[in-house]
Design a protein around this motif. Structure first.
Motif, PDB file in Angstrom:
ATOM      1  N   GLU A  75       0.869  -1.168   0.000  1.00  0.00           N
ATOM      2  CA  GLU A  75       0.000   0.000   0.000  1.00  0.00           C
ATOM      3  C   GLU A  75       0.909   1.222   0.000  1.00  0.00           C
ATOM      4  N   TYR A  76       0.531   2.288  -0.708  1.00  0.00           N
ATOM      5  CA  TYR A  76       1.362   3.486  -0.701  1.00  0.00           C
ATOM      6  C   TYR A  76       0.497   4.743  -0.622  1.00  0.00           C
ATOM      7  N   TRP A  77       1.081   5.746   0.009  1.00  0.00           N
ATOM      8  CA  TRP A  77       0.446   7.032   0.206  1.00  0.00           C
ATOM      9  C   TRP A  77       1.348   8.101  -0.408  1.00  0.00           C
ATOM     10  N   ASN A  78       0.825   8.914  -1.306  1.00  0.00           N
ATOM     11  CA  ASN A  78       1.587  10.011  -1.892  1.00  0.00           C
ATOM     12  C   ASN A  78       1.479  11.253  -1.006  1.00  0.00           C
ATOM     13  N   ASN A  79       2.386  12.197  -1.216  1.00  0.00           N
ATOM     14  CA  ASN A  79       2.388  13.489  -0.527  1.00  0.00           C
ATOM     15  C   ASN A  79       2.509  13.355   0.982  1.00  0.00           C
ATOM     16  N   VAL A  80       3.357  12.443   1.435  1.00  0.00           N
ATOM     17  CA  VAL A  80       3.626  12.276   2.869  1.00  0.00           C
ATOM     18  C   VAL A  80       4.794  13.191   3.223  1.00  0.00           C
ATOM     19  N   THR A  81       4.594  14.053   4.195  1.00  0.00           N
ATOM     20  CA  THR A  81       5.675  14.930   4.628  1.00  0.00           C
ATOM     21  C   THR A  81       6.398  14.294   5.799  1.00  0.00           C
ATOM     22  N   GLY A  82       7.682  14.539   5.878  1.00  0.00           N
ATOM     23  CA  GLY A  82       8.486  13.944   6.937  1.00  0.00           C
ATOM     24  C   GLY A  82       9.111  12.644   6.472  1.00  0.00           C
ATOM     25  N   THR A  83       9.985  12.107   7.315  1.00  0.00           N
ATOM     26  CA  THR A  83      10.696  10.882   6.947  1.00  0.00           C
ATOM     27  C   THR A  83      10.484   9.742   7.931  1.00  0.00           C
ATOM     28  N   SER A  84       9.653   9.930   8.936  1.00  0.00           N
ATOM     29  CA  SER A  84       9.454   8.865   9.920  1.00  0.00           C
ATOM     30  C   SER A  84       8.348   7.917   9.469  1.00  0.00           C
ATOM     31  N   VAL A  85       8.418   6.701   9.938  1.00  0.00           N
ATOM     32  CA  VAL A  85       7.370   5.719   9.655  1.00  0.00           C
ATOM     33  C   VAL A  85       6.037   6.213  10.210  1.00  0.00           C
ATOM     34  N   ALA A  86       6.074   6.901  11.340  1.00  0.00           N
ATOM     35  CA  ALA A  86       4.854   7.419  11.969  1.00  0.00           C
ATOM     36  C   ALA A  86       4.165   8.482  11.116  1.00  0.00           C
ATOM     37  N   ALA A  87       4.864   9.078  10.152  1.00  0.00           N
ATOM     38  CA  ALA A  87       4.268  10.100   9.286  1.00  0.00           C
ATOM     39  C   ALA A  87       3.319   9.509   8.250  1.00  0.00           C
ATOM     40  N   ILE A  88       3.381   8.213   8.030  1.00  0.00           N
ATOM     41  CA  ILE A  88       2.495   7.577   7.046  1.00  0.00           C
ATOM     42  C   ILE A  88       1.074   7.589   7.611  1.00  0.00           C
ATOM     43  N   PRO A  89       0.116   8.176   6.893  1.00  0.00           N
ATOM     44  CA  PRO A  89      -1.257   8.311   7.420  1.00  0.00           C
ATOM     45  C   PRO A  89      -2.068   7.020   7.276  1.00  0.00           C
ATOM     46  N   LEU A  90      -1.733   6.023   8.077  1.00  0.00           N
ATOM     47  CA  LEU A  90      -2.377   4.711   7.948  1.00  0.00           C
ATOM     48  C   LEU A  90      -3.880   4.742   8.186  1.00  0.00           C
ATOM     49  N   SER A  91      -4.379   5.779   8.866  1.00  0.00           N
ATOM     50  CA  SER A  91      -5.828   5.868   9.100  1.00  0.00           C
ATOM     51  C   SER A  91      -6.567   6.357   7.849  1.00  0.00           C
ATOM     52  N   ASN A  92      -5.830   6.867   6.859  1.00  0.00           N
ATOM     53  CA  ASN A  92      -6.428   7.276   5.577  1.00  0.00           C
ATOM     54  C   ASN A  92      -6.291   6.144   4.564  1.00  0.00           C
ATOM     55  N   SER A  93      -7.185   6.125   3.598  1.00  0.00           N
ATOM     56  CA  SER A  93      -7.072   5.137   2.520  1.00  0.00           C
ATOM     57  C   SER A  93      -5.793   5.400   1.738  1.00  0.00           C
ATOM     58  N   PRO A  94      -5.095   4.349   1.313  1.00  0.00           N
ATOM     59  CA  PRO A  94      -3.867   4.555   0.546  1.00  0.00           C
ATOM     60  C   PRO A  94      -4.169   5.145  -0.836  1.00  0.00           C
ATOM     61  N   THR A  95      -3.181   5.798  -1.410  1.00  0.00           N
ATOM     62  CA  THR A  95      -3.287   6.306  -2.777  1.00  0.00           C
ATOM     63  C   THR A  95      -3.457   5.145  -3.747  1.00  0.00           C
ATOM     64  N   GLY A  96      -2.782   4.030  -3.456  1.00  0.00           N
ATOM     65  CA  GLY A  96      -2.882   2.862  -4.319  1.00  0.00           C
ATOM     66  C   GLY A  96      -2.357   1.619  -3.637  1.00  0.00           C
ATOM     67  N   THR A  97      -2.617   0.489  -4.252  1.00  0.00           N
ATOM     68  CA  THR A  97      -2.141  -0.801  -3.749  1.00  0.00           C
ATOM     69  C   THR A  97      -1.667  -1.636  -4.927  1.00  0.00           C
ATOM     70  N   GLU A  98      -0.798  -2.589  -4.635  1.00  0.00           N
ATOM     71  CA  GLU A  98      -0.350  -3.532  -5.658  1.00  0.00           C
ATOM     72  C   GLU A  98       0.059  -4.828  -4.989  1.00  0.00           C
ATOM     73  N   ASN A  99      -0.184  -5.920  -5.666  1.00  0.00           N
ATOM     74  CA  ASN A  99       0.290  -7.217  -5.205  1.00  0.00           C
ATOM     75  C   ASN A  99       1.755  -7.354  -5.607  1.00  0.00           C
ATOM     76  N   LEU A 100       2.555  -7.935  -4.750  1.00  0.00           N
ATOM     77  CA  LEU A 100       3.973  -8.133  -5.030  1.00  0.00           C
ATOM     78  C   LEU A 100       4.266  -9.617  -5.150  1.00  0.00           C
ATOM     79  N   ASN A 101       5.203  -9.974  -6.009  1.00  0.00           N
ATOM     80  CA  ASN A 101       5.631 -11.374  -6.071  1.00  0.00           C
ATOM     81  C   ASN A 101       7.048 -11.528  -5.541  1.00  0.00           C
ATOM     82  N   THR A 102       7.568 -10.473  -4.899  1.00  0.00           N
ATOM     83  CA  THR A 102       8.804 -10.546  -4.124  1.00  0.00           C
ATOM     84  C   THR A 102       8.646  -9.609  -2.932  1.00  0.00           C
ATOM     85  N   LEU A 103       9.523  -9.714  -1.971  1.00  0.00           N
ATOM     86  CA  LEU A 103       9.499  -8.790  -0.841  1.00  0.00           C
ATOM     87  C   LEU A 103      10.344  -7.551  -1.138  1.00  0.00           C
TER      88      LEU A 103
END
Length: 109
Positions: free
Chosen positions: A20-48
Motif C-alpha cells: 500500500e502506498y500514500w503520496n504526498n507524505v511529509t516527513g521521513t518517519s514511519v509514523a508520518a504515514i497516514p495509515l488511518s487514511n485510505s492509501p493512494t494505491g495498492t499492488e500485489n507483489l511477487n517478491t518482498l
C-alpha cells in the motif's frame, strides 16, 4: 523468496504480499504515514523487494509467508529513509514484533 499470489489467492501455498502506498507524505518517519487514511494505491507483489517510487511518499508492505522448510531465516531490510520490519509467528497481527529497523536512507541491496 518469491510469491505468486494474485488478487488475494495463494499459489503453491507459499504466501501473499501486498504493498500500500500514500503520496504526498511529509516527513521521513514511519509514523508520518497516514495509515488511518485510505492509501493512494495498492499492488500485489511477487517478491518482498520494491524499489523507491519517488519522493514524499510512504508505503507499507504486508502479508504472510509460509516457509518451505523448518529452520532459521534471515531477513534484510533497506529503505528510502526510515524502515521497520515486523514479524508474527502466527496469523495474529497483534502478535507482531519489530525485528529490524533502519533509521536513515540505505541502498536497495
Amino acid at each position: 523468496i518469491e510469491f505468486y499470489g494474485t488478487n488475494g489467492s495463494v499459489a503453491n501455498g507459499d504466501g501473499y504480499v501486498a504493498r500500500e502506498y500514500w503520496n504526498n507524505v511529509t516527513g521521513t518517519s514511519v509514523a508520518a504515514i497516514p495509515l488511518s487514511n485510505s492509501p493512494t494505491g495498492t499492488e500485489n507483489l511477487n517478491t518482498l523487494e520494491k524499489g523507491s517510487t519517488g519522493d514524499n511518499y510512504g508505503s507499507r508492505v504486508r502479508g504472510y509467508i509460509i516457509p518451505g522448510n523448518t529452520g532459521s531465516y534471515t531477513f534484510y531490510i533497506s529503505g528510502d529513509d526510515n524502515t521497520q520490519l515486523f514479524l508474527s509467528t502466527d496469523n495474529t497481527p497483534a502478535n507482531k514484533v519489530k525485528i529490524a529497523e533502519v533509521a536513515s536512507w540505505t541502498d536497495i541491496k
